[in-house]
Design an enzyme around this catalytic site. Structure first.
Site, mmCIF file in Angstrom:
data_model
loop_
_atom_site.group_PDB
_atom_site.id
_atom_site.type_symbol
_atom_site.label_atom_id
_atom_site.label_comp_id
_atom_site.label_asym_id
_atom_site.label_seq_id
_atom_site.Cartn_x
_atom_site.Cartn_y
_atom_site.Cartn_z
ATOM 1 C CD GLU A 1 -3.249 0.412 2.077
ATOM 2 O OE1 GLU A 1 -4.238 -0.226 1.686
ATOM 3 O OE2 GLU A 1 -3.078 0.721 3.271
ATOM 4 C CB CYS B 1 -7.487 -3.693 5.199
ATOM 5 S SG CYS B 1 -6.894 -2.130 5.708
ATOM 6 C CD GLU C 1 -14.386 -9.372 -6.829
ATOM 7 O OE1 GLU C 1 -15.099 -10.282 -7.323
ATOM 8 O OE2 GLU C 1 -14.861 -8.431 -6.170
ATOM 9 C CB CYS D 1 -10.573 -4.984 13.549
ATOM 10 S SG CYS D 1 -10.164 -4.578 11.860
#
Ligand code: SF4
Ligand code: SF4
Ligand code: SF4
Ligand code: FES
Lengths: 185, 574
Positions: B280, B300, B367, B504
Site C-alpha cells: 500500500e 482492508c 475476483e 476491528c
C-alpha cells in the site's frame, strides 16, 4: 401450531417482487416537482406516486430512495406504517367487507375470517394471481341489509359465512366464462 | 459544569445536570435493566424495562430517557417497578419462541438474563405468535425474526452509525417487524455485512451465518490440510468469550487452542498486514508520483468496500487495489506455501479467524480467487471459534502459549495496530516515510491518528513534504469524507476507513455486549503489543523481505499484483 392466516402472511412475502417492471417516468417527474429534494418531502412524494399508479411499485420506492438519499427499507417502513399507502396493485375483483357497527353486530368479523381463509390472503392484500383483493371499510351505509360486502360496485347483503365460498366461486366462474368467450372470438 | 443533587434508593448523589436517571443510577452503583437503550445515541424510550419510580410523578418513568432534577427522589426496584418490568418481559416472552436450549445466544442472551433476574416462572399471556422464516440468504448475517423483540437497536446502528438502513421497522401492530423492505432477503439489499447490528442485538434474532460445521468437517477429513490464520484484533478479544476481563492478550493461547482442535498450521494474518503496508505504501508513493487519483483510501475493511461499491461507485478509483490482509495471506497459502510444501491447493482449506462478519461475504468474491481456488475457504468470527474451543473441552485461559507457525507467522508492531482505527494509517506512514526519504523515522508513534474519535485528521511532515491525512471509522463518518471527495474539496492525500466504529477491535465478529470501555481496553492492549515488538515497521519484517526475494520480486511487481491486489465493482443501492 400454525394457523392458515399466518401461512398467508408468510406466503405474501414474495408478492412484492412482482411489480418491479414499471415505467418510472412518472416517478421522475414527481421527484422533479419537489426539487430541491429534502427528506421531509417523502410523504407527499409517496402520495403523488400512489395517486399515479394506484399503489406504490417496488421499483418506485428504490428510485425515490436514491433521489432522497434514504434507504428503500426506511421508505418501506413509512409506507407500511400509514394506512393510506398500498404496496400492491388492487386485484381484478375488490371485495370490501363492511366493518361498521351494524355489520359487526351481525357477524362481519366471521365473514372476513372466512374470506381471508378462502382466498388465503389478509385484508389489505391481493392474491398472487392478481384476481382478488380484500379490503375492509368502516361503514358502507347499507346497514339495513347488514352484514354487507361490496364486490366492485355491487352490494351483497345479509351474508352468512356459507355465502362466501359461493361468492368467490361465482366470481371465478364469471372470469372463466369471459376468458372462454374471448378464446372463441 | 452545573450539577444536580438527587436521591436514588435512599442514597444522595451529585451528578452533572442533563444526565439521565439511568446514568445517575449507574454512577451510584444501581443496575437498572435496559433493552432498547444504546449508549451514545439518543434514547427512544421504546421498551420501558428501565422504568423507575420518581416521587411526585403519577406514572413510572423510563430512566434511560428521563433527565435528573434537583431534589428528585428515585426508587429503582420497588414492588411497583418490579411488577411493571415483569409484565413487560412476560409480554415479550408470550410472542417469543421458547428455544433457549438450542439458541446460539443461550447463556449470553439479554432477554434470558432479564427473565432470570426478574425470577419469571410463568408466562400468563397466551396468544398468537408471530411466525417468520429465518433469512440465511446472506453469507454473513442471519436473521431470525421470531426471536426479535423489536428493541430497535439494530435499526438505529444500521441507520445512524452505518448510514445504510438495510433493516427498519416495517408494518404495524401485531405484524410489525424489523426487516428489509418488501421482506427482501438481506443478500439483495445494500447491507454491507458489517455485523454491527449483531453486536447490538440483545437476543439471537441477528447472528453470524455460521461456518462452524463446515470447518469441523475439514478438520476431521484426513485428506484436507487445514490452515488457520488469525487477525490482529482476535487476540485481544477472545479472552472475553471465556470470562476474562476486556483487554487481556491471548495470542499464544489462541495458537495452542487452534492447533489442539486440529488445525495443521496456524499462521498470523499480521504477516499479511505487514505485506499490505509494503504494497500500500508502494502504491501511495506511485500515485503521488504519477498523478493518479488521490486521496488514496485504504481497502482492508470489506464492510467499507461494499459500502463504497453501493454508495460511491464513482469514487472506486480512489480505493487502494490492495486486497485485505487475510485475502493476501490466503492467496499466498494457496500459491507460495502450497508450492513450497508440495501440497495441491485444492486440498488446502484456509480458515480465517476474524473480528469481522463482512469477511464472510468477501471470501465469496470471485475476483479474489487464486489460480481458480478461493483464497480463503471459510471465515469464523471470534464468537464462533470460541464456541469450537468450548466444544473441544479446552481450558482456554490456562493453556500454555505457543508461537505461530512459519513461514507466514512473523510480524511487526505495525501489523498489530491494524486492529484499531488509525492503525493502518500509522503503520503506512511508518513505511511510506522510509520509502519517500530513504531514512527511518526516529519516532514511529503518530498519536494524532489514535483514539476512538469517529474522524481524525493529521498533518504529517515526511522529509520536506507535508501530507494531510484523515481517518474515519463507522460508515456515517466515512460518508463525510467521501462527500468531500465527490465535491472535489478533499484536502487529503491518504485516508483510512474502517467500516466498524473504532475499527476491528469493535468489529461485528467480536464478543457481544461490549461498550466503549471494553473497546478502549482492547485498544490499549493492541498498542501495548506494538510497543513490545522487536520490529515496529512493516518493511523491516525479515519474513516479508524473504518472501519478496524468493517469490514476489519487488513490491508492486506483476506477481504481487496477481496475488495481492484486486478489482471492485459498482453495485446498486437499495
Ligand atoms: S433469543 Fe434468548 S430468550 Fe430467545 S430463545 Fe434465544 S436464548 Fe432464549
Ligand atoms: S450488517 Fe451492517 S449494514 Fe447489514 S444490516 Fe447489520 S448493521 Fe446494517
Ligand atoms: S433484531 Fe435484535 S436488535 Fe434488532 S430489533 Fe430485533 S431484537 Fe432488537
Ligand atoms: S431502555 Fe429505557 S425505554 Fe428501553
Amino acid at each position: 401450531m400454525i394457523s392458515t392466516t399466518e401461512f398467508a402472511s408468510i406466503a405474501r412475502l414474495d408478492n412484492g417482487h412482482k411489480n418491479r417492471e414499471v415505467d418510472l417516468a412518472a416517478v421522475d417527474e414527481i421527484l422533479d416537482s419537489y426539487r430541491p429534494l429534502a427528506p421531509h418531502a417523502l410523504i407527499p412524494i409517496l402520495q403523488d406516486v400512489q395517486e399515479h399508479y394506484g399503489f406504490l411499485p417496488e421499483a418506485a420506492l428504490d428510485r425515490i430512495g436514491r433521489a432522497l438519499d434514504i434507504s428503500t427499507t426506511r421508505i418501506f417502513g413509512v409506507a407500511t406504517f400509514y394506512n393510506q399507502f398500498r404496496l400492491h396493485p388492487l386485484g381484478k375483483h375488490v371485495i370490501r367487507i363492511c366493518r361498521g357497527t351494524a355489520c359487526h353486530v351481525k357477524g362481519s368479523a366471521a365473514l372476513l375470517d372466512t374470506l381471508e381463509m378462502e382466498l388465503n390472503i389478509k385484508a389489505g392484500s391481493t392474491t398472487k394471481d392478481g384476481l382478488f383483493s380484500i379490503e375492509t371499510v368502516a361503514c358502507i351505509g347499507a346497514c339495513s341489509i347488514a352484514p354487507v360486502a361490496m364486490v366492485g360496485d355491487k352490494f351483497h347483503g345479509r351474508l352468512t359465512v356459507k355465502d362466501i365460498p359461493r361468492l368467490v366461486k361465482s366470481l371465478k366462474r364469471e372470469d372463466a366464462k369471459g376468458a372462454a368467450e374471448k378464446a372463441v372470438a | 459544569m452545573p450539577t444536580v443533587d438527587l436521591t436514588i434508593n435512599g442514597r444522595e448523589i451529585t451528578v452533572e445536570a442533563g444526565a439521565t436517571i439511568l446514568q445517575a443510577a449507574r454512577l451510584a452503583g444501581f443496575q437498572i435493566p435496559t433493552l432498547c437503550y444504546l449508549s451514545g445515541l439518543s434514547p427512544t424510550g421504546a421498551c420501558r424495562v428501565c422504568v423507575v419510580e420518581v416521587e411526585g410523578a403519577r406514572t413510572l418513568v423510563p430512566s434511560c430517557a428521563f433527565p435528573v432534577a434537583d431534589g428528585m427522589i428515585v426508587r429503582t426496584h420497588t414492588a411497583r417497578v418490579r411488577a411493571a418490568r415483569t409484565a413487560i418481559v412476560q409480554l415479550l416472552l408470550a410472542n417469543h419462541p421458547q428455544e433457549c436450549l438450542t439458541c446460539v445466544r443461550n447463556g449470553d442472551c439479554e432477554l434470558q438474563t432479564l427473565t432470570r433476574e426478574l425470577n419469571i416462572r410463568e408466562i400468563p399471556f397466551q396468544g398468537e405468535r408471530r411466525l417468520a422464516p429465518v433469512d440465511s440468504s446472506s453469507p454473513a448475517i442471519e436473521r431470525d425474526p421470531e426471536k426479535c423483540i423489536l428493541c430497535g437497536r439494530c435499526v438505529r446502528v444500521c441507520q445512524e452509525i452505518q448510514n445504510v438502513g438495510a433493516i427498519s421497522f416495517t408494518k404495524r401492530g401485531f405484524q410489525s417487524e424489523v426487516a428489509p423492505a418488501y421482506d427482501r432477503q438481506l443478500d439483495i439489499t445494500s447491507c454491507v455485512n458489517c455485523g454491527q447490528c449483531i453486536i447490538q442485538c440483545p437476543t439471537g434474532a441477528l447472528r453470524e451465518h455460521s461456518s462452524v460445521r463446515r470447518v469441523w468437517e475439514w478438520l476431521q477429513d484426513p485428506n484436507m490440510h487445514v490452515v488457520a490464520q488469525t487477525a490482529p484484533a482476535v487476540r485481544v478479544g477472545i479472552g472475553e468469550m471465556f470470562g476474562a476481563a476486556p483487554g487481556g492478550i491471548y495470542t499464544g493461547q489462541l495458537v495452542t487452542a487452534l492447533s489442539n482442535i486440529g488445525f495443521d498450521r496456524v499462521f498470523d494474518t499480521n504477516f499479511a498486514a505487514d505485506l499490505t503496508i509494503v504494497e500500500e505504501a508502494t502504491e501511495l508513493v506511485r500515485r503521488v508520483k504519477n498523478n493518479e487519483p488521490l486521496p488514496m483510501i485504504t481497502s482492508c475493511s470489506p464492510g467499507w468496500i461494499k459500502y463504497c461499491e453501493h454508495y460511491y461507485p464513482d469514487l472506486i478509483p480512489h480505493l487502494s487495489t490492495c486486497r485485505s490482509p487475510h485475502e493476501m495471506l490466503g492467496a499466498l497459502i494457496k500459491s507460495y506455501y502450497a508450492e513450497q510444501y508440495g501440497i495441491f491447493p485444492g486440498n488446502i482449506a484456509v480458515v480465517s479467524i476474524m473480528p469481522c462478519t463482512a469477511k464472510k461475504f468477501e471470501t465469496e468474491r470471485p475476483e479474489l480467487e487464486t489460480n481458480g481456488f478461493p483464497s480463503v475457504d471459510a471465515v469464523l468470527t471470534v464468537r464462533e471459534v470460541a464456541r469450537m474451543i468450548k466444544t473441544a473441552g479446552i481450558d482456554f485461559l490456562n493453556l500454555p502459549p505457543r508461537d505461530f507457525d512459519n513461514p507466514l507467522g512473523t510480524s511487526t508492531g505495525a501489523a498489530d495496530i491494524f486492529a484499531s482505527t488509525g492503525g493502518v494509517m500509522e503503520a503506512a506512514l511508518r513505511t511510506a516515510a522510509f520509502y519517500l526519504t530513504g531514512k527511518e523515522l526516529a519516532n514511529v508513534d503518530f498519536r494524532d491518528v489514535r483514539g476512538l474519535r469517529g474522524i481524525k485528521e493529521a498533518r504529517i511532515k515526511i522529509g520536506d513534504m507535508e501530507v494531510n491525512v484523515a481517518v474515519a471509522s463507522g460508515l456515517a463518518n466515512a460518508k463525510v469524507l467521501m462527500d468531500q471527495i465527490r465535491k472535489g474539496e478533499s484536502p487529503y492525500t491518504f485516508i483510512e476507513i474502517m467500516g466498524c466504529p473504532g475499527g476491528c477491535i469493535n468489529g461485528g465478529g467480536m464478543p457481544q455486549g461490549s461498550n466503549v470501555e471494553t473497546v478502549r481496553a482492547r485498544m490499549r492492549a493492541i498498542y501495548t503489543i506494538d510497543q513490545t515488538k522487536v520490529y515496529r515497521r512493516s518493511h523491516q519484517n525479515p519474513a516479508i523481505r524473504k518472501l519478496y526475494e524468493e517469490y514476489l520480486g519487488e513490491p508492486g511487481s506483476e506477481r504481487a499484483h496477481h496475488l495481492l491486489h484486486t478489482t471492485y465493482m459498482a453495485r446498486e443501492r437499495s
